[in-house]
Structures are given as structure tokens and as C-alpha cells.
Write a protein that holds these residues in place. Structure first.
Motif, PDB file in Angstrom:
ATOM      1  N   VAL A  47       0.855  -1.192   0.000  1.00 51.97           N
ATOM      2  CA  VAL A  47       0.000   0.000   0.000  1.00 51.97           C
ATOM      3  C   VAL A  47       0.890   1.241   0.000  1.00 51.97           C
ATOM      4  O   VAL A  47       1.680   1.445   0.924  1.00 51.97           O
ATOM      5  N   HIS A  72      -6.990   2.653  -4.576  1.00 49.58           N
ATOM      6  CA  HIS A  72      -8.033   2.365  -3.590  1.00 49.58           C
ATOM      7  C   HIS A  72      -8.554   3.678  -3.011  1.00 49.58           C
ATOM      8  O   HIS A  72      -7.797   4.476  -2.468  1.00 49.58           O
ATOM      9  N   THR A  75     -11.017   1.969   2.590  1.00 47.66           N
ATOM     10  CA  THR A  75     -10.694   0.671   3.185  1.00 47.66           C
ATOM     11  C   THR A  75     -11.826   0.253   4.102  1.00 47.66           C
ATOM     12  O   THR A  75     -12.668   1.074   4.502  1.00 47.66           O
ATOM     13  N   GLN A  76     -11.859  -1.043   4.447  1.00 55.29           N
ATOM     14  CA  GLN A  76     -12.921  -1.602   5.258  1.00 55.29           C
ATOM     15  C   GLN A  76     -12.417  -1.939   6.661  1.00 55.29           C
ATOM     16  O   GLN A  76     -11.286  -2.403   6.820  1.00 55.29           O
ATOM     17  N   ARG A  85     -17.037   1.088   6.034  1.00 56.62           N
ATOM     18  CA  ARG A  85     -16.034   1.562   5.086  1.00 56.62           C
ATOM     19  C   ARG A  85     -15.636   2.992   5.402  1.00 56.62           C
ATOM     20  O   ARG A  85     -16.471   3.826   5.744  1.00 56.62           O
ATOM     21  N   THR A  95      -6.274   9.223  -2.195  1.00 53.72           N
ATOM     22  CA  THR A  95      -6.368   7.779  -2.358  1.00 53.72           C
ATOM     23  C   THR A  95      -5.033   7.140  -1.984  1.00 53.72           C
ATOM     24  O   THR A  95      -4.053   7.840  -1.685  1.00 53.72           O
ATOM     25  N   GLU A 197     -11.197  -3.894  -1.665  1.00 51.38           N
ATOM     26  CA  GLU A 197     -10.355  -3.076  -0.802  1.00 51.38           C
ATOM     27  C   GLU A 197      -9.871  -3.905   0.380  1.00 51.38           C
ATOM     28  O   GLU A 197     -10.351  -5.017   0.609  1.00 51.38           O
ATOM     29  N   LEU A 198      -8.913  -3.359   1.120  1.00 56.56           N
ATOM     30  CA  LEU A 198      -8.397  -4.069   2.280  1.00 56.56           C
ATOM     31  C   LEU A 198      -9.466  -4.161   3.367  1.00 56.56           C
ATOM     32  O   LEU A 198     -10.273  -3.243   3.529  1.00 56.56           O
ATOM     33  N   TYR A 200      -9.584  -4.680   7.455  1.00 60.72           N
ATOM     34  CA  TYR A 200      -8.932  -4.771   8.759  1.00 60.72           C
ATOM     35  C   TYR A 200      -9.970  -5.287   9.751  1.00 60.72           C
ATOM     36  O   TYR A 200     -10.993  -4.629   9.969  1.00 60.72           O
ATOM     37  N   SER A 211      -5.700  -8.519   2.233  1.00 59.61           N
ATOM     38  CA  SER A 211      -5.030  -7.577   1.347  1.00 59.61           C
ATOM     39  C   SER A 211      -4.814  -8.251  -0.001  1.00 59.61           C
ATOM     40  O   SER A 211      -5.260  -9.382  -0.236  1.00 59.61           O
ATOM     41  N   TYR A 384      -3.864   7.629   6.978  1.00 58.99           N
ATOM     42  CA  TYR A 384      -3.676   6.421   6.174  1.00 58.99           C
ATOM     43  C   TYR A 384      -3.154   6.765   4.777  1.00 58.99           C
ATOM     44  O   TYR A 384      -2.258   6.091   4.258  1.00 58.99           O
ATOM     45  N   THR A 385      -3.708   7.785   4.154  1.00 61.49           N
ATOM     46  CA  THR A 385      -3.260   8.152   2.806  1.00 61.49           C
ATOM     47  C   THR A 385      -1.943   8.892   2.823  1.00 61.49           C
ATOM     48  O   THR A 385      -1.287   9.022   1.789  1.00 61.49           O
TER      49      THR A 385
END
Length: 389
Positions: A47, A72, A75-76, A85, A95, A197-198, A200, A211, A384-385
Motif C-alpha cells: 500500500v 483504492h 478501506t474496510q 467503510r 487515495t 479493498e483491504l 482490517y 489484502s 492512512y493516505t
């Protein structure tokens, strides 16, 4: 031999720095302990933050990534059997790119070869010298002979176990570390991902992550005991345990198959301060490690390379020392923020051996707050991004 910047470590950090320096007419030599095939065999992160994507493009190695990588938008997260989400694109207009570290490294190798860059493999006994003088150099053993590489600066991109950090006197460096009481058992399989999507997942059996590398190559992880060995887990046992840890709809659609790689990684947080001593600059795992929960390892290394490249560019092309003088300060300011995010993700999604019933309720409350609160989702999306450099 002589060069301007001696780079110890031929992984993605060292190669990216070398390629960026090349775009500004700065000479470098990369020294790597392992063979090229060995480096390319490492299975690592997939990622990429916005900043890492931009750096690859800036280095002239982003074409295949843009063509074959997967963007992406979100993410979930899953807990208590339900899934929600986080929509990065909608929340903050950013993204991430799913593109394996192996492919990043391959692209950088190809670019260095095309540019005539010097990358020396199978270099053992690499040792930096006279780092606190104006004439540092590096010695190494290759092809049965000892070689010397004179340089202006040394960039230590040689990982946690490399010689660069150890070259900083113990009375100068300070190390901060936290080890976690579990590991990740990961497998790679030639199967379609369970989701676009990923995912977690926090479950009462422990953490899980779904993933992928591409449309037919999936990467899955489950939290495991540090005493476990990959040999303790058959493929069937892994798939059965993964199904128990993800929501029922995802478990029902999971496509399984034989693993083509299986390994266990311990989790730790680690930071070394300072990241500069004399003419030596640390970058990536040589200076810091994060648990993989927030996908920050390679991305934080990339931010180091951004600051270090900026410092070298300003030094050689503008006669300005500020970038190098402030490198450690700038890099560490961002590193501690990524450490916080990775620690938070790890704390909220895993089962700890000493957790009380209250602690477990707090985990659920934290995830419910994230599910229901737009401000919390924006904060996660920004981290995260990728926070700005």
C-alpha cells in the motif's frame, strides 16, 4: 572509487534515493549485502501513500505503477461481525495505490540500470569510517578483495540490522522501542482477493487482514503467537482460522488455494534519535520500524528519502546547508506521527494477553466511534493516505 553520496543498502529506500539524486545530477554508489535476486524475493508492503506515489513519479519510475497498480478510494473495518467503510476519496479527496514493494524495487533497479547507475551487490563487511570528518569513506569486501569508497556523505538505508546505525556512538544515539506480544502469520496465494479493498478485522479470536497484490494474487494475515512457526500451520488451518475472524459475508466469498509463501513476522515499534551524525544520515528501517498494521513502513522510509533528497539537492545545487542540517528534525517530526497512527491501529485491532473486559469494551467503543463519526474518519483517512511531507 569515489562518489558524492555513498548509499548503504540496495532496497527500495536506497534505490529511490539514488534515482532521485540522478535526476538532479548528483552521483551516488549503492552498496547492497545481498544479491539482486534475493532483494527482489522479499515479500513486503503493498500500500503506497500519495507521497510515495508522487516520489516514484518524480524519480521517473512511475509509469508501470500507474498502469498496473490499483487505486483504492477507501478501506474496510470489521468488528463484532459487522463491516464499515472509510471513504478516503469522499472524505479528503485522496487515495492510496496498491502496488507491491517487490514491483517498486524492480522498477527502481531497471531505472538505475538504464541510467548507468552503480549498484554493487554481494558486498559484505560494509563499514563506514571517519563520519565526523570532512572526508568519510566506506570499506567493503567484494569478490574476495577489500574495496574503499570515498564520498562526501553516507546514507544509511541498510535496515534495522545494518552497520549504519551502529556507527553512531552509543552516547549520542537514543533508542525508543516497544515490542508487541504477538506476530502476524501471512500467506501469499494465487487467488482473487476477497474484497476490492483491504479489510482490517478485529475479532474475539484476534486480528486479521485481507489484502492483495493484484487481481489474482492475495495477501492475508492473522494474528498469531510469537512461539508459532509457519510449519505449525497448514494451508487449510490458516483458511479456516481466517474465515472465523472476518465477517460472514466475506468468509462465504473467500476463494482459497495453496500458499506460495508463508511467514511469521513479529511486531515492534522502534525509533532512533538523531538520524544524522556527522556525514552519516539514516533512513528507513535503519532509523525506525513500525508495526505493519497501518501500512507505514515503506511509506515512512519514503518520507525520509524526500527530506534527505531535498537536503542533498539544496547542498549541491544551491549551496544551502539547511536541508541537511534539519534533516533529522524534519524526518523525526513526521516519524513520530506515523508511529502514533501505527500504534493506534495495532492497539484497536489486536487481542492482547492482558486485556480486561473493560479494555475489550473500549476497543469496541473506539471502533463504533470511528464508524459513526465523520471527523474521526477524516483523521484516519489523512493518516492512512499519508500526512504531508
Amino acid at each position: 572509487m569515489r562518489t558524492q553520496v555513498a548509499i548503504i543498502g540496495g532496497g527500495p529506500s536506497g534505490l529511490l534515493l539514488a534515482q532521485l539524486l540522478h535526476t538532479r545530477g548528483i552521483d551516488s554508489v549503492v552498496l547492497e549485502r545481498r544479491s539482486r535476486d534475493y532483494v527482489l524475493s522479499r515479500i513486503r508492503a503493498g500500500v503506497l501513500e500519495t507521497g510515495m506515489v508522487d516520489l516514484m513519479t518524480r524519480a521517473g519510475v512511475g509509469e508501470r505503477m500507474q498502469r498496473e497498480g490499483f487505486i483504492h478510494d477507501g478501506t474496510q473495518f470489521a468488528y463484532d461481525g459487522q463491516m464499515f467503510r472509510i471513504d478516503f476519496a469522499d472524505l479528503i479527496g485522496k487515495t492510496v495505490m496498491v502496488y507491491g514493494q517487490t514491483e517498486v524495487t524492480r522498477d527502481l533497479y531497471d531505472a538505475r540500470e538504464a541510467a548507468g547507475g552503480v549498484v554493487l551487490h554481494d558486498c559484505s563487511g560494509v563499514t563506514p569510517h571517519d563520519l565526523d570528518t570532512d572526508a568519510p569513506f566506506v570499506t567493503f569486501l567484494r569478490d574476495g578483495a577489500v574495496h574503499r569508497l570515498d564520498c562526501d556523505f553516507v546514507a544509511g538505508c541498510d535496515g534495522f540490522h545494518g552497520p549504519s546505525r551502529q556507527a553512531i556512538p552509543t552516547d549520542v544515539r537514543r533508542e525508543y522501542e516497544r515490542t508487541y506480544p504477538f506476530g502476524w502469520l501471512g500467506i501469499l496465494s494465487e487467488t482473487p482477493p476477497v474484497d476490492d479493498e483491504l479489510i482490517y478485522a478485529n475479532s474475539d479470536r484476534g486480528f486479521a487482514l485481507c489484502s492483495m497484490r493484484n487481481a489474482n494474487l492475495s495477501r492475508y494475515y492473522i494474528q498469531c503467537d510469537l512461539s508459532d512457526s509457519p510449519d505449525d500451520w497448514t494451508d487449510d488451518a490458516f483458511w479456516d482460522e481466517l474465515r472465523r475472524r472476518i465477517p460472514e459475508d466475506a468468509a462465504d466469498s473467500l476463494v482459497t488455494g495453496p500458499s506460495i509463501e508463508k511467514s511469521i513476522a513479529p511486531l515492534r515499534s522502534f525509533v532512533c534519535e538523531p538520524m544524522r551524525w556527522g556525514r552519516l544520515f539514516l533512513a528507513g528501517d535503519a532509523a525506525h520500524i513500525v508495526p505493519p498494521t497501518g501500512a507505514k513502513g515503506l511509506n515512512t522510509a519514503a518520507s525520509d528519502i524526500h527530506y534527505l533528497f531535498d537536503g542533498f539537492d539544496r547542498h549541491y545545487n544551491q549551496g544551502d546547508a539547511e536541508g541537511l542540517d534539519r534533516y533529522s528534525e524534519r524526518a523525526l517530526a513526521r516519524i513520530w506521527k506515523t508511529q502514533r497512527f501505527s500504534w493506534w491501529m495495532t492497539s484497536q485491532l489486536h487481542r492482547f494477553p492482558d486485556q480486561s473486559a473493560f479494555d475489550l469494551k473500549m476497543q469496541q467503543a473506539e471502533l463504533a466511534f470511528l464508524r459513526d463519526n465523520t471527523a474521526a474518519q477524516k483523521a484516519l483517512a489523512e493518516a492512512y493516505t499519508g500526512m504531508p511531507y
